[in-house]
Design a protein around this motif. Sequence first.
Motif, PDB file in Angstrom:
ATOM      1  N   LYS A 154       0.801  -1.225   0.000  1.00 24.65           N
ATOM      2  CA  LYS A 154       0.000   0.000   0.000  1.00 24.65           C
ATOM      3  C   LYS A 154       0.833   1.275   0.000  1.00 24.65           C
ATOM      4  CE  LYS A 154      -0.522  -0.369   5.024  1.00 24.65           C
ATOM      5  NZ  LYS A 154      -1.499  -0.580   6.121  1.00 24.65           N
ATOM      6  N   HIS A 155       2.124   1.197   0.349  1.00 28.86           N
ATOM      7  CA  HIS A 155       2.899   2.436   0.396  1.00 28.86           C
ATOM      8  C   HIS A 155       4.229   2.389  -0.338  1.00 28.86           C
ATOM      9  CE1 HIS A 155       4.435   0.360   4.120  1.00 28.86           C
ATOM     10  NE2 HIS A 155       5.575   0.744   3.595  1.00 28.86           N
ATOM     11  N   ILE A 156       4.583   1.257  -0.929  1.00 29.42           N
ATOM     12  CA  ILE A 156       5.862   1.184  -1.645  1.00 29.42           C
ATOM     13  C   ILE A 156       5.726   0.306  -2.873  1.00 29.42           C
ATOM     14  CG2 ILE A 156       6.763  -0.811  -0.351  1.00 29.42           C
ATOM     15  CD1 ILE A 156       9.505   0.699  -0.323  1.00 29.42           C
ATOM     16  N   ASN A 157       6.458   0.673  -3.918  1.00 25.48           N
ATOM     17  CA  ASN A 157       6.489  -0.114  -5.144  1.00 25.48           C
ATOM     18  C   ASN A 157       7.935  -0.234  -5.605  1.00 25.48           C
ATOM     19  OD1 ASN A 157       6.453   0.369  -8.495  1.00 25.48           O
ATOM     20  ND2 ASN A 157       5.190  -1.311  -7.740  1.00 25.48           N
ATOM     21  N   VAL A 158       8.310  -1.449  -5.977  1.00 18.53           N
ATOM     22  CA  VAL A 158       9.622  -1.687  -6.577  1.00 18.53           C
ATOM     23  C   VAL A 158       9.381  -2.275  -7.958  1.00 18.53           C
ATOM     24  CG1 VAL A 158      11.849  -2.847  -6.377  1.00 18.53           C
ATOM     25  CG2 VAL A 158      10.591  -2.199  -4.314  1.00 18.53           C
ATOM     26  N   ASN A 159       9.952  -1.655  -8.983  1.00 21.11           N
ATOM     27  CA  ASN A 159       9.772  -2.168 -10.337  1.00 21.11           C
ATOM     28  C   ASN A 159      11.042  -1.975 -11.155  1.00 21.11           C
ATOM     29  OD1 ASN A 159       9.573   0.344 -12.178  1.00 21.11           O
ATOM     30  ND2 ASN A 159       8.062   0.830 -10.594  1.00 21.11           N
ATOM     31  N   ASN A 172      13.417   0.961  -9.903  1.00 15.57           N
ATOM     32  CA  ASN A 172      12.711   2.077  -9.289  1.00 15.57           C
ATOM     33  C   ASN A 172      12.132   1.644  -7.950  1.00 15.57           C
ATOM     34  OD1 ASN A 172      12.958   3.824 -11.662  1.00 15.57           O
ATOM     35  ND2 ASN A 172      11.452   2.465 -12.605  1.00 15.57           N
ATOM     36  N   ILE A 173      12.381   2.439  -6.915  1.00 13.97           N
ATOM     37  CA  ILE A 173      11.776   2.224  -5.607  1.00 13.97           C
ATOM     38  C   ILE A 173      10.980   3.482  -5.283  1.00 13.97           C
ATOM     39  CG2 ILE A 173      12.175   1.703  -3.176  1.00 13.97           C
ATOM     40  CD1 ILE A 173      14.926   0.588  -4.022  1.00 13.97           C
ATOM     41  N   ILE A 174       9.686   3.327  -5.080  1.00 10.41           N
ATOM     42  CA  ILE A 174       8.787   4.475  -4.949  1.00 10.41           C
ATOM     43  C   ILE A 174       7.999   4.355  -3.647  1.00 10.41           C
ATOM     44  CG2 ILE A 174       6.903   5.771  -6.021  1.00 10.41           C
ATOM     45  CD1 ILE A 174       7.712   4.265  -8.676  1.00 10.41           C
ATOM     46  N   ILE A 175       8.075   5.387  -2.816  1.00 12.10           N
ATOM     47  CA  ILE A 175       7.227   5.452  -1.627  1.00 12.10           C
ATOM     48  C   ILE A 175       6.216   6.585  -1.841  1.00 12.10           C
ATOM     49  CG2 ILE A 175       8.823   4.405   0.013  1.00 12.10           C
ATOM     50  CD1 ILE A 175       9.685   7.229   0.873  1.00 12.10           C
ATOM     51  N   ASN A 176       5.013   6.408  -1.315  1.00 11.75           N
ATOM     52  CA  ASN A 176       3.983   7.417  -1.563  1.00 11.75           C
ATOM     53  C   ASN A 176       3.953   8.518  -0.518  1.00 11.75           C
ATOM     54  OD1 ASN A 176       2.645   6.265   0.638  1.00 11.75           O
ATOM     55  ND2 ASN A 176       1.287   5.023  -0.635  1.00 11.75           N
ATOM     56  N   ASN A 177       4.870   8.450   0.465  1.00 12.89           N
ATOM     57  CA  ASN A 177       4.938   9.475   1.503  1.00 12.89           C
ATOM     58  C   ASN A 177       6.318   9.409   2.159  1.00 12.89           C
ATOM     59  OD1 ASN A 177       4.579  10.760   4.223  1.00 12.89           O
ATOM     60  ND2 ASN A 177       2.478  10.980   3.508  1.00 12.89           N
ATOM     61  N   TYR A 207      27.588   1.897  -9.691  1.00 11.03           N
ATOM     62  CA  TYR A 207      26.156   2.165  -9.773  1.00 11.03           C
ATOM     63  C   TYR A 207      25.900   3.652  -9.558  1.00 11.03           C
ATOM     64  CZ  TYR A 207      26.020   2.379  -4.626  1.00 11.03           C
ATOM     65  OH  TYR A 207      26.230   2.728  -3.320  1.00 11.03           O
ATOM     66  N   ASN A 208      24.711   4.069  -9.939  1.00 10.79           N
ATOM     67  CA  ASN A 208      24.211   5.408  -9.627  1.00 10.79           C
ATOM     68  C   ASN A 208      22.876   5.287  -8.913  1.00 10.79           C
ATOM     69  OD1 ASN A 208      25.514   6.444 -12.697  1.00 10.79           O
ATOM     70  ND2 ASN A 208      26.119   7.429 -10.793  1.00 10.79           N
ATOM     71  N   ILE A 209      22.605   6.259  -8.053  1.00  8.65           N
ATOM     72  CA  ILE A 209      21.280   6.426  -7.461  1.00  8.65           C
ATOM     73  C   ILE A 209      20.828   7.844  -7.767  1.00  8.65           C
ATOM     74  CG2 ILE A 209      19.910   6.467  -5.348  1.00  8.65           C
ATOM     75  CD1 ILE A 209      21.827   4.578  -4.080  1.00  8.65           C
ATOM     76  N   PHE A 210      19.585   7.975  -8.208  1.00  6.95           N
ATOM     77  CA  PHE A 210      18.992   9.281  -8.476  1.00  6.95           C
ATOM     78  C   PHE A 210      17.682   9.396  -7.700  1.00  6.95           C
ATOM     79  CE2 PHE A 210      21.261   7.836 -12.266  1.00  6.95           C
ATOM     80  CZ  PHE A 210      22.170   8.869 -12.450  1.00  6.95           C
ATOM     81  N   GLY A 215       4.931  15.222  -6.029  1.00  2.09           N
ATOM     82  CA  GLY A 215       4.022  15.476  -4.921  1.00  2.09           C
ATOM     83  C   GLY A 215       4.621  14.933  -3.642  1.00  2.09           C
ATOM     84  N   ARG A 216       3.896  14.037  -2.954  1.00  2.00           N
ATOM     85  CA  ARG A 216       4.405  13.421  -1.733  1.00  2.00           C
ATOM     86  C   ARG A 216       5.276  12.204  -2.036  1.00  2.00           C
ATOM     87  NH1 ARG A 216       4.865  15.998   2.576  1.00  2.00           N
ATOM     88  NH2 ARG A 216       4.343  14.276   3.975  1.00  2.00           N
ATOM     89  N   LYS A 217       5.239  11.713  -3.252  1.00  8.57           N
ATOM     90  CA  LYS A 217       6.017  10.537  -3.620  1.00  8.57           C
ATOM     91  C   LYS A 217       7.516  10.847  -3.650  1.00  8.57           C
ATOM     92  CE  LYS A 217       2.754   8.019  -6.584  1.00  8.57           C
ATOM     93  NZ  LYS A 217       2.535   7.510  -7.975  1.00  8.57           N
ATOM     94  N   ILE A 218       8.309   9.912  -3.182  1.00  8.96           N
ATOM     95  CA  ILE A 218       9.759   9.959  -3.329  1.00  8.96           C
ATOM     96  C   ILE A 218      10.164   8.761  -4.183  1.00  8.96           C
ATOM     97  CG2 ILE A 218      11.994   9.991  -2.170  1.00  8.96           C
ATOM     98  CD1 ILE A 218      10.252  12.391  -1.490  1.00  8.96           C
ATOM     99  N   ILE A 219      10.917   9.028  -5.225  1.00  7.40           N
ATOM    100  CA  ILE A 219      11.336   7.976  -6.153  1.00  7.40           C
ATOM    101  C   ILE A 219      12.851   7.854  -6.116  1.00  7.40           C
ATOM    102  CG2 ILE A 219      11.346   7.193  -8.557  1.00  7.40           C
ATOM    103  CD1 ILE A 219       8.844   9.094  -8.910  1.00  7.40           C
ATOM    104  N   CYS A 220      13.308   6.641  -5.975  1.00 15.17           N
ATOM    105  CA  CYS A 220      14.735   6.336  -5.976  1.00 15.17           C
ATOM    106  C   CYS A 220      15.006   5.411  -7.153  1.00 15.17           C
ATOM    107  CB  CYS A 220      15.102   5.660  -4.661  1.00 15.17           C
ATOM    108  SG  CYS A 220      16.807   5.089  -4.540  1.00 15.17           S
ATOM    109  N   LYS A 221      15.815   5.865  -8.090  1.00 18.53           N
ATOM    110  CA  LYS A 221      16.167   5.061  -9.261  1.00 18.53           C
ATOM    111  C   LYS A 221      17.613   4.596  -9.119  1.00 18.53           C
ATOM    112  CE  LYS A 221      14.695   6.020 -13.509  1.00 18.53           C
ATOM    113  NZ  LYS A 221      14.135   4.759 -14.045  1.00 18.53           N
TER     114      LYS A 221
END
Length: 271
Positions: A154-159, A172-177, A207-210, A215-221
């Motif tokens: 419900k609050h994180i997605n890894v793809n 991609n690691i994405i948290i919605n807050n 490796y690189n991290i970006f 909005g409230r989402k934080i995305i880590c690539k």
Amino acid sequence: MSNKDVLVFEIEQAKGKPRDVQHTKKANYCPFCDTEHLTNIIDQKNDMIWLENKFKTLKDTNQTIVIESHDHYGDISNYSVAKNREVFEYIYHCWNEMIQTKKYTSVLMYKNFGPMSGGSLRHPHFQIIGLDKVDGYKHVEPENFTGMNVFENKHINVNISEKPVMGFVEFNIIINNPQYLDDLAEFARVTVKYILDDFYGGKFDSYNIFFYREGRKIICKLTARYVVSPYFVGYRLSQRDGDKQVRGIAEDLLKKLQNEAQSDEINELDD
């Protein structure tokens, strides 16, 4: 693309810049180890130090660095769970503080690690760059953050990106807050270990991290680094691995997350 979308590198500012990116060589001198002589420190927490970059090589920017640890050979891949979370919380604090000043068109945060990453120093650090005139996110699209799911709750997605920014495999690691920053840190820790230890048999040492905000989402690539494809250099055509390969990578990473990540929710996955 207009000229205002281009970052201008000022080579004279790079004179004397130290270089110690190779893992196998110990630096004769590392400025990030010599903390007593650091200047223009903005903030400090425990052994983490946020300071202005002494070598400001980009025109119309404010270049800053966050030293992650006193350990010259430290890295996300070998930090404890607690240390890694501390690092992620601190870099987010620094990044957000620069954003909240509203002085910049955009504020970038990223990390280089290894000889293929574009970095110059081995000592663990992130870079936070305020761009006066350029929108650093202009050419990045929401589709660059979607792809084949590895894990989702419900609050994180890894793809794994179906349309990577550069290619071939981008995680991609994405948290919605931002309140779930500790989970993002832990997923990133395990993914970095996977990239360095297991991905394609452990052939990558860089490796690189970006980081991005929506909005409230934080995305880590996160992306393993290698020689850049000529298709991207000459034509801005990114490539990606085939679905069968990506599916195998997703399955391998999921096993790593289930086995290593310190999270009750991860260990209660419904496959």
